[in-house]
Design an enzyme around this catalytic site. Structure first.
Site, PDB file in Angstrom:
ATOM      1  N   HIS A  47      -3.406  -8.140 -12.993  1.00 44.25           N
ATOM      2  CA  HIS A  47      -2.395  -7.890 -11.994  1.00 44.25           C
ATOM      3  C   HIS A  47      -3.315  -7.391 -10.803  1.00 44.25           C
ATOM      4  O   HIS A  47      -3.034  -7.580  -9.740  1.00 44.25           O
ATOM      5  CB  HIS A  47      -1.487  -6.910 -12.430  1.00 44.25           C
ATOM      6  CG  HIS A  47      -0.325  -6.604 -11.256  1.00 44.25           C
ATOM      7  ND1 HIS A  47       0.623  -7.335 -10.974  1.00 44.25           N
ATOM      8  CD2 HIS A  47      -0.383  -5.426 -10.508  1.00 44.25           C
ATOM      9  CE1 HIS A  47       1.065  -6.759 -10.140  1.00 44.25           C
ATOM     10  NE2 HIS A  47       0.853  -5.717  -9.759  1.00 44.25           N
ATOM     11  N   TYR A  50      -7.280 -10.531 -10.985  1.00 46.36           N
ATOM     12  CA  TYR A  50      -6.888 -11.899 -11.089  1.00 46.36           C
ATOM     13  C   TYR A  50      -7.943 -12.542 -11.645  1.00 46.36           C
ATOM     14  O   TYR A  50      -8.646 -13.657 -11.168  1.00 46.36           O
ATOM     15  CB  TYR A  50      -6.926 -12.455  -9.540  1.00 46.36           C
ATOM     16  CG  TYR A  50      -5.667 -11.929  -8.615  1.00 46.36           C
ATOM     17  CD1 TYR A  50      -4.687 -11.641  -9.252  1.00 46.36           C
ATOM     18  CD2 TYR A  50      -5.959 -11.920  -7.181  1.00 46.36           C
ATOM     19  CE1 TYR A  50      -3.436 -10.929  -8.431  1.00 46.36           C
ATOM     20  CE2 TYR A  50      -4.647 -11.621  -6.514  1.00 46.36           C
ATOM     21  CZ  TYR A  50      -3.662 -11.043  -7.044  1.00 46.36           C
ATOM     22  OH  TYR A  50      -2.461 -10.498  -6.299  1.00 46.36           O
ATOM     23  N   HIS A  94       7.669  -8.250  -8.805  1.00 42.58           N
ATOM     24  CA  HIS A  94       7.944  -7.106  -9.600  1.00 42.58           C
ATOM     25  C   HIS A  94       8.625  -7.736 -10.875  1.00 42.58           C
ATOM     26  O   HIS A  94       9.802  -7.186 -11.064  1.00 42.58           O
ATOM     27  CB  HIS A  94       8.592  -6.137  -8.828  1.00 42.58           C
ATOM     28  CG  HIS A  94       7.906  -4.906  -8.913  1.00 42.58           C
ATOM     29  ND1 HIS A  94       8.465  -3.744  -8.875  1.00 42.58           N
ATOM     30  CD2 HIS A  94       6.522  -4.425  -8.729  1.00 42.58           C
ATOM     31  CE1 HIS A  94       7.518  -2.488  -9.143  1.00 42.58           C
ATOM     32  NE2 HIS A  94       6.381  -3.131  -9.061  1.00 42.58           N
ATOM     33  N   ASP A 116       2.494  -2.647   1.931  1.00 37.82           N
ATOM     34  CA  ASP A 116       1.443  -3.681   2.197  1.00 37.82           C
ATOM     35  C   ASP A 116       1.464  -4.043   3.692  1.00 37.82           C
ATOM     36  O   ASP A 116       0.385  -4.102   4.167  1.00 37.82           O
ATOM     37  CB  ASP A 116       1.499  -4.700   1.455  1.00 37.82           C
ATOM     38  CG  ASP A 116       1.042  -4.496  -0.267  1.00 37.82           C
ATOM     39  OD1 ASP A 116       0.297  -3.673  -0.138  1.00 37.82           O
ATOM     40  OD2 ASP A 116       1.278  -5.325  -1.093  1.00 37.82           O
ATOM     41  N   GLN A 244       8.540   2.192 -12.011  1.00 37.17           N
ATOM     42  CA  GLN A 244       8.270   3.375 -11.066  1.00 37.17           C
ATOM     43  C   GLN A 244       9.786   3.686 -10.695  1.00 37.17           C
ATOM     44  O   GLN A 244      10.864   2.714 -10.808  1.00 37.17           O
ATOM     45  CB  GLN A 244       7.542   2.843  -9.693  1.00 37.17           C
ATOM     46  CG  GLN A 244       6.048   2.337  -9.986  1.00 37.17           C
ATOM     47  CD  GLN A 244       5.915   0.953 -10.449  1.00 37.17           C
ATOM     48  OE1 GLN A 244       7.000   0.353 -10.665  1.00 37.17           O
ATOM     49  NE2 GLN A 244       4.999   0.321 -10.032  1.00 37.17           N
ATOM     50  N   ASP A 272      -2.389   1.520   0.626  1.00 37.99           N
ATOM     51  CA  ASP A 272      -1.419   1.856  -0.077  1.00 37.99           C
ATOM     52  C   ASP A 272      -1.887   1.989  -1.657  1.00 37.99           C
ATOM     53  O   ASP A 272      -2.493   1.567  -2.044  1.00 37.99           O
ATOM     54  CB  ASP A 272      -0.464   0.642  -0.065  1.00 37.99           C
ATOM     55  CG  ASP A 272       0.583   0.785  -1.253  1.00 37.99           C
ATOM     56  OD1 ASP A 272       1.092   1.746  -1.498  1.00 37.99           O
ATOM     57  OD2 ASP A 272       0.771  -0.314  -1.594  1.00 37.99           O
TER      58      ASP A 272
END
Length: 742
Positions: A47, A50, A94, A116, A244, A272
């Protein structure tokens, strides 16, 4: 500190191989402690790193005259749109969190992609999404679960977007048994900014203070990046801490505070806290800046007591940002954060030693070279299986079907039916920029502060990609560009979301490689550089592997408001033109799947020269003011496209179509999915000029019918006629999903 001993079992539980653990020992010159093991686990997960897909991603075209920030440089790519203005856009997934907790999984996916964008210094102006679920029809336990996931995901997207005040103006939703147990939730956000407002995520300036701002850190989302980098199993239900919890109202405050902060000139770098939370934001800013970052976790705002360094570093609590502040500007920064009522703290300093160093009350608990975490994860070239494409489909093997009933079946299939049940839950009118409502070929948005008209779409036919991933990926890019052309737009650039199964399986990695090479080739052909995106692997459940789904998000620009075009027929008496050939390719079609229950045959082939000529042709007649409506032919072929244009009109308008002598079976003529085809409607006065312009540009064109107000759709081919009441088609197309979700 009482940390667990590191055993082979603990290493494996963190998703690290023995070879990777040995590599960690060499990097550190010692054994890692438990917290450091967790840090490596998330940063070296697929994640974040890569590690299985990076060699493939290097095949994408990423440069161009309009590219201001390239893929991989920052949180999102940035494209010039003229007059000193630019757009930042990106797509993320997600999937796993949404499979476990659909509402929060989808909501926090939206929150993450919005961050982002504003981390780049851009104001987010609209969202899209691309969603995939298992079959929602029937009373089986699986169908009920799929409906629950569908309802939860749509509610989560609506909740977050509506509360933060960013419209969701388009997207796509498909349903297929391959997604049962593993839905795909791909979310897209676009923001606008001036060239000089582009923000960077590098920890620059030795001695600059490091600030934490946003929601307090809790235990939610713990090790979510690692959770997203393994297969879904029945035990995944126990992973709810890896999902989350979002707070869109807090994010709105964070958005405004960060944009004000960036405009103040106080910021040296900003990042972020997304996947891997404090861990990724700390090591990535240090690695980008060629510096080091030292923080003390005792200073981090927390909402739970007794959190260990492991928990604090790996938490993926939402709505948080790491800001590198120019030394001497601390008071100005504090004033902005206090104005927006946000928790904040000065938690560290930029160093010159290249290390990510984490302390707890002054005691060092993590000390790792930042580049080793952010940029030097192991890279794998996975084994691929032999390429084995299906044979072309012979339509003669199909039993004869009732064409009239087949169109109703296609229109009522959830993948092709109207998605108004979905988009009516979204506030697509906030900011008053959506000039084309959801449901047409592409979303169109007027950015009033920049005086720019943008179009955007998301596309992927996963059935094609299952049968031939290279050709399916090429078609995804072509269809996205075709959708933009139908809206009057010229494509600018692409973001993608590569959704595939476990890369350790050679057949899965072959699909990934073939799809990437198809995407890369098509993006070069259409001059649409890839600005970034997301890779989501391990999309498998006990039901099996998903169909490969390389989703393409494409952004275009429309020069004049007069050129904005939709798919809805406009007036009775208008002439309907078919641009392109009628086609005869039935392999991989929705007709095969819906009516005959087969995913079989070669999907349709794409010819770039033919496709590009088609786009140029339809844009030219749009610019000349000759077009009433334009709609691409995709799933369901010409019959479905004409029906959609009829039903999209308000009130609905019928059509009388005559395809003439085709030499084809009726079902092949009506439902084939050959590429490079568009239907347009023009006034009778403009028909001859439109035909002349198209022929001069090398675009095949034929008159196939007229728009009517009789309340019926009539299609004739080879001397046979078929008729449908628009009211019956509207029931099938417009009401199916709503009734299923009652």
């Amino acid at each position: 500190m009482n940390e667990p001993a590191i055993t082979p079992e603990i290493i494996a539980k963190h998703g690290l191989t023995p070879d990777e653990y040995e590599r960690i020992q060499k990097i550190l010159g010692r054994d890692p402690n438990f917290t450091e093991l967790g840090v490596f686990s998330v940063m070296w997960s697929e994640h974040c790193s890569y590690k299985n897909s990076k060699p493939e991603l290097r095949k994408f075209p990423t440069t161009g005259d309009t590219v201001l920030v390239k893929a991989g440089e920052e949180n999102a790519g940035v494209i010039d749109v003229g007059d000193g203005w630019a757009v930042a856009f990106k797509m993320e997934s997600h999937n796993h969190p949404s499979a476990v907790e659909p509402f929060q999984g989808a909501a926090t996916g939206v929150g993450g992609i919005i961050r982002d964008i504003f981390t780049m210094g851009a104001r987010p102006v609209f969202n899209l999404n691309s969603l995939r679920f298992g079959d929602i029809r029937g009373d089986s336990a699986e169908a009920r679960t799929n409906r629950r996931l569908f309802a939860g995901v749509v509610s989560g997207i609506a909740h977050y977007g509506n509360c933060i005040g960013i419209p969701t103006i388009g997207g796509e939703v498909y349903f297929d048994e391959s997604y049962s147990g593993n839905p795909l939730v791909n979310v897209f956000c676009l923001g606008v900014l001036k060239h000089e407002e582009i923000a960077r995520g590098a920890a620059s300036g030795i001695g600059n203070p490091v600030f934490y701002v946003g929601a307090e850190t809790g235990r939610d989302g713990l090790a979510g990046a690692a959770f997203a980098s393994r297969d879904l199993t029945e035990e995944s239900k126990q992973d709810r801490p890896a999902v989350q919890v979002g707070d869109p109202f807090r994010e709105k405050l964070l958005l405004e505070a960060c944009l004000e902060l960036l405009a103040s000139g106080c910021v040296a770098g900003i990042q972020d806290m997304g996947a891997a939370g404090l861990t990724c934001s700390t090591c990535e800013t240090a690695s980008r800046g060629g510096t080091g970052v030292e923080i003390d976790l005792a200073l981090v705002p927390k909402r739970e007591t007794g959190m260990t360094p492991y928990e604090t570093l790996l938490s993926e609590s939402q709505e948080r940002m790491l800001v590198i502040v120019k030394k001497g500007q601390e008071d100005s920064v504090r004033q902005i954060f206090e104005k927006w009522d946000l928790p904040y703290a000065e938690i560290g300093t930029v160093k010159d030693d290249g290390f990510m160093r984490v302390k707890e009350n002054g005691v060092t608990v993590v000390e790792i070279p930042a580049r080793s975490l952010a940029d030097e994860a192991p890279i794998y070239n996975r084994e691929v299986s032999e390429k084995n494409l299906p044979a072309p489909f012979d339509a003669a093997t199909l039993p004869e079907t009732d064409v009239t009933a087949a169109l109703v079946a296609l229109m009522s299939h959830p993948s092709l039916a109207s998605k108004r049940w979905v988009w009516r839950q979204y506030d697509h009118m906030v900011r008053l920029g959506a000039t084309v409502l959801p449901g047409s070929d592409a979303a169109v948005f007027i950015v009033r502060e920049a005086n720019k008209i943008l179009a955007a779409t998301s596309d992927c036919n996963a059935i094609y990609c299952r049968l031939d991933p290279r050709e399916g990926a090429k078609v995804a890019v072509a269809e996205a560009a075709r959708n933009l052309a139908c809206s009057g737009a010229v494509p600018l650039a692409v973001t993608d979301n590569l959704n595939f199964g476990n890369p350790h399986k050679p057949e899965n990695f072959l699909m990934l490689r073939e799809a990437v090479e198809g995407l890369a080739e098509a993006c070069r052909e259409f001059n649409t550089p890839v600005t970034g995106g997301n890779v989501s692997l391990y999309n498998e459940s006990p039901n099996g592997t998903i169909d490969p789904t390389p989703t393409v998000g494409m952004v275009g620009q429309i020069a004049d408001i007069k050129h904005v075009t939709t798919q809805a027929f406009k007036a009775a008496g208008d002439v309907i033109l078919l641009l392109g050939q009628l086609g005869d390719e039935i392999g991989g079609s929705h007709y095969l799947k819906v009516v005959h229950g087969q995913k079989a045959g070669l999907p349709p082939r794409l010819d770039y020269a033919t496709e590009k000529a088609l786009h140029n042709g339809v844009r030219e007649i749009i610019r000349k003011g000759l077009v009433q409506s334009a709609h691409d032919l995709s799933e369901g072929g010409i019959a479905v496209a004409v029906a959609e244009s009829s039903l999209s009109a308000k009130p609905a308008l019928g059509a009388s179509i005559d395809l003439g002598p085709t030499g084809l079976r009726p079902d092949v003529a009506l439902f084939n999915e050959s590429q490079s085809r568009i239907i347009v409607s023009v006034t009778s006065d403009n028909a001859a000029e439109a035909e002349s312009v198209l022929k001069s540009l090398g675009v095949p064109v034929q008159r196939i019918g007229t728009v009517n107000s009789t309340g019926t759709l009539q299609i004739a081919a080879d001397g046979k006629s078929y008729s449908w009441q628009l009211s019956d088609l509207e029931t099938a197309w417009g009401e199916t999903i709503g009734k299923l979700m009652e």
